[in-house]
Enzyme design. Structure first.
Site, short mmCIF file in Angstrom:
data_model
loop_
_atom_site.label_atom_id
_atom_site.label_comp_id
_atom_site.label_asym_id
_atom_site.label_seq_id
_atom_site.Cartn_x
_atom_site.Cartn_y
_atom_site.Cartn_z
N HIS A 84 0.83 -1.21 0.00
CA HIS A 84 0.00 0.00 0.00
C HIS A 84 0.86 1.26 0.00
CE1 HIS A 84 -3.14 -2.83 0.75
NE2 HIS A 84 -2.68 -3.14 1.94
N HIS B 16 -7.06 -4.84 -1.37
CA HIS B 16 -6.37 -6.11 -1.60
C HIS B 16 -7.05 -6.85 -2.74
CE1 HIS B 16 -6.23 -5.08 2.71
NE2 HIS B 16 -4.95 -5.31 2.55
#
Ligand SMILES: Nc1ncnc2c1ncn2[C@@H]1O[C@H](COP(=O)(O)OP(=O)(O)O)[C@@H](O)[C@H]1O
Ligand SMILES: Nc1ncnc2c1ncn2[C@@H]1O[C@H](COP(=O)(O)OP(=O)(O)O)[C@@H](O)[C@H]1O
Ligand SMILES: [Mg+2]
Ligand SMILES: [Mg+2]
Ligand SMILES: [Mg+2]
Ligand SMILES: [Mg+2]
Lengths: 196, 330, 330, 196
Positions: B56, B218
């Site tokens: 991320h 995700h």
């Protein structure tokens, strides 16, 4: 009665199964999660195996504790704390009575449930733990029963874990954590724990 | 899979080394862990610790520094870090008055951080937590593991980081954090999927002309898949969802974050912001703070997310503008 | 082509609107032009103006602000802006002591900026220029339009911006700029091409397992195409090229910029930086400044470039670290 | 002699050709440049046409000046300043003598060359301007000569402009700027300038 050797042997057989099935577990997790359950477990198994091979254990409690710590510190994700809590519960119970396998597994299940706040039928690993413990109590545990429990998760709709985001689309896929727990119990049978 | 990497299995370690090297004037890594901590310390101030799976970037390590996080714990790609590492982060961060854990709402993160909290409390460190679940793509029901935590988390780092620097107590910061999370909502759209290096292929498939609303960071499934639309229409969809969720009134004060998901160029983010601007004006909202950039990504996913914060506490806008020294917050 | 845009022909205008809206506390746009200028003014200080075709965001408008550029002129995607707009930028930037134009070395940019310079001089504004040609992928020979200007341009903005803020004269800044350009070299690699919105398809083709060294930031051809290699080997190739070009000695002081080309995640940029770190250590260079990020992009191209600056002037490292207030420099 | 009407008509015919051939010019530029020459020129032609249609021009100089300003302020890239400088040179020359077309074009060529620092044979637009002016001097200009000049650039190796980065690989492609200049001169013939 569980001995240090039996227990170690059991867990090492478990590790072997996980290595063999790593890709399959990833595939199961790809379908309804994020595709890493096999990799996560394999990473943990490697750490656990090292600890078990290096360690000198004076009792079963320490074996489970070592397994718990290895999984907690290497797996991460959801399965790390869950299996870690399972083995931690088993260690605690094993510390007070090494003879009662049912009580030990029940303590493991409780560890998972306290950590994961999960109940039966939510399409998680505990949907294998519960029927396995029941069968063990009635002395009818077999590989079929284990595999059957794993397969049963296929028709469940997930309401815990990542798979819950799929809603109805989670139906039709075996839960990866259920599958890995299935290997844990198959390893237990293969390790001859019940024959002692 | 086409990536500038070496072994897929060593991505995390190499990335953290490169990161620490690049920013060694600001931060350090605890060896053999995924813990990045700021070298700047201030006795007597509450420390913020966040983290989660990697992939991320720049979250969360990019927000470690004066005025934001004290430490970040970086797990394997898309995998929560482990309790022992989180514990290390708590210990290195604590300046004697307690640590607040900022956790994105994923089962794995919550469980690992909670275990670390228990361990830290056993060592006598005061620890509190807040759980960020800003993604309104998924409903919070008994049928899900709750709403997911996404890009809004960065704004939580920013606002609470300023509050911590101002000297608020752990209890005060936690309370502010909870109020903030309740007033913060995010919704996103993906136009192409992410590839986890160790997996080697995309986490889901989208056709050449398809996009999906509500995909998680995700690659968790979203709520609708359809033909790709112009930016304007995407903006309408996202704003409409947010409007329903917030039930806002004309004149309400908001902060806005347009977040790129990894492979989306700034060009597209600013075009989207332009469309957004028009809609927010129509709604007669007052936008006291805006931010554009790839702050909470999903590896090489293309797409954007839109976060709005209802500024019910007037300090929040100031806190968002408060100066910080980090690798990633401009 | 999969992009979050509206009409391909309105990309520039909408992007600039979104950009100006997002950063309205720092800068403004001259209406109906591609000119972005900082609202901060300081009488008696030299003004820096840069620009070029768009598609390189955050360059150059992201570097407009206190301590860097006074104005940026944004042309159509990959197309130099026109002299009249550059003239507007010069006029809005000038604070009475002259303007330095920072031009990337492309025929179009050079010609348009030079015409603007002539026009501005006719209006009595003192104007100087420096031409940045840091890309060593292409040789500077009578058979090319010279070396191309790429990511190093951002470091030129930064160093000269600090010099301008310190109060150096136009002549001094120009001289420093020329010395800087002589000591700055960049080389890059692309692993996937960029798509210009109005063209609608990629500017070149690379196979699924191919990369190309030396591709320009508009997709100009590079010097070698081969199977994609691990980051370590890419680092060796780029460092070897730079070593030959610089002929460096142990102990020499350098600044380093790892630049993402648009679609490349920070994860990969930091992994590359980690590989680089090892090589620079082997070479026993002293790295006084490092930077990682997507600062000079090529729309959605994937890949990275590596810029080194030989710090022959000891002020440069300080200038690189000098605080600025812009949309994109952290 | 050039008149305001002839000149305007010529340039509007030029614009039409460019619109028609926009994609083709982009394609030519894709092969050896960055694929925008058609779009660049079309953008400029639109602005030029507007200026020409709106404007009241008292002499040829002003027509060329208007064209120059339109191209300079709308095209950008390399071709903007080059065509802009060409028409500016033509305006200057037209201001002193509207009768000598050869001198006007020569001033245009000089405008390009001063701006672009280019010489004959570098695979640019001037490789059309030079032979066209020569043919005009010897009163032999025809469409074939124009098209031939454009085609000749195919075998040249570029040493100016973006195409120069291709080195030998630039050989085998027509230069886009040469092609657009070809349209300029075809429009001149179609506009009947030579017949007056
Ligand atoms: N709350 C929970 N209780 C019990 N088991 C759970 C819970 N959440 C997830 N699981 C189990 O964890 C498995 C997923 O593990 P894994 O893929 O390693 O973690 P992650 O979801 O973080 O990627 C699921 O298949 C499920 O069996
Ligand atoms: N230095 C130069 N002198 C003359 N013509 C040039 C020069 N550089 C480029 N050109 C012409 O410009 C054309 C390209 O124009 P265009 O594609 O519009 O600009 P850009 O190269 O900036 O994209 C080339 O085909 C060539 O004919
Ligand atoms: Mg998983
Ligand atoms: Mg995971
Ligand atoms: Mg161009
Ligand atoms: Mg071109």
């Amino acid at each position: 009665m569980l001995t240090v050797d039996h227990t170690t042997n059991w867990l090492i057989l478990f590790a072997k199964k996980i290595y063999e099935k790593k890709d399959y577990l990833n595939e199961l997790d790809s379908a309804i999660g994020d595709g890493d359950h096999g990799s996560n477990m394999a990473r943990g198994m490697k750490a656990m195996e090292e600890k078990l091979k290096d360690g000198q254990f004076s009792n079963v409690q320490d074996v489970f504790k070592a397994a718990s710590m290895a999984l907690l510190s290497k797996v991460g994700g959801a399965s790390g704390p869950l299996y870690g809590s399972a083995f931690m519960g088993m260690a605690k119970q094993g510390g007070s009575d090494e003879t009662d396998l049912v009580a030990i597994l029940q303590a493991g299940l409780q560890g998972i449930q306290l950590r994961g706040k999960s109940a039966k039928g939510e399409k998680t690993m505990i949907d294998v733990w519960i029927p396995v413990i029941e069968a063990l109590e009635s002395e009818s545990l077999s590989k079929e029963i284990i595999q059957d429990a794993v397969l049963q998760t296929k028709e469940m709709k997930a309401t815990k874990g990542r798979a819950s985001y799929l809603g109805d689309r989670s139906v039709g896929h075996v839960d990866p954590g259920a599958a890995s727990s299935g290997y844990l119990f198959e390893a237990m049978l293969d390790g001859g724990i019940l024959n002692e | 899979m086409k990536k500038i990497i070496n072994q897929p299995s060593s991505v995390l370690d190499e990335m953290l080394n490169g990161f620490t090297y690049s920013h060694d004037h600001l931060l350090k890594r605890i060896e053999n862990t995924g813990v990045i901590y700021r070298t700047y310390k201030e006795q007597g101030k509450v420390a913020l610790v966040s983290g989660g799976g990697s992939g991320h970037e720049p979250s969360h390590a990019g927000f470690v520094g004066k005025g934001m996080l004290s430490a970040a714990v970086c797990g394997q790609v898309f995998t929560s870090p482990t309790p022992d590492q989180i514990l290390e982060a708590i210990k290195v961060a604590d300046q004697g008055v307690g640590v607040l854990l900022i956790i994105k709402n994923y089962s794995g993160d919550v469980m690992n951080f909670e275990m670390a909290q228990e361990l830290a409390e056993m060592e006598g460190i005061e620890v509190q937590k807040i759980i960020v679940d800003d993604d309104i793509a998924v409903e919070d029901s008994t049928y899900t593991a709750g709403k997911r935590g996404v890009a809004g988390t960065v704004l939580v780092h920013k606002i609470l980081g300023a509050a911590a620097e101002e000297g608020l107590t752990l209890e005060e910061i936690k309370t502010m954090g909870e109020q903030l999370v309740q007033n913060m909502k995010t919704i996103g759209v993906a136009i192409s999927p992410a590839t986890v290096p160790e997996v080697g292929k995309p986490g889901f498939q989208l056709k050449d002309d398809e996009m999906e609303y509500g995909v998680g960071i995700h690659g968790e499934p979203g709520y609708r898949r359809e033909k790709i639309k112009p930016s304007k229409e995407i903006a309408v969809e996202l704003v409409t969802k947010l409007k329903t969720a917030f039930q806002w009134q004309q004149g309400d004060h908001y902060a806005v974050l347009v977040n790129g998901l990894g492979a989306t160029p700034l060009m597209e983010q600013y075009i989207f912001m332009n469309d957004l601007q028009a809609l927010l004006k129509d709604e007669q909202l007052r936008i006291d703070f805006k931010k554009v950039g790839s702050l909470m990504t999903s590896i090489d996913m293309a797409g954007i997310s839109l976060t709005l914060v209802k500024l019910v506490d007037e300090k929040w806008a100031d806190y968002l503008k408060h100066e910080v020294t980090t690798a990633a917050w401009i």
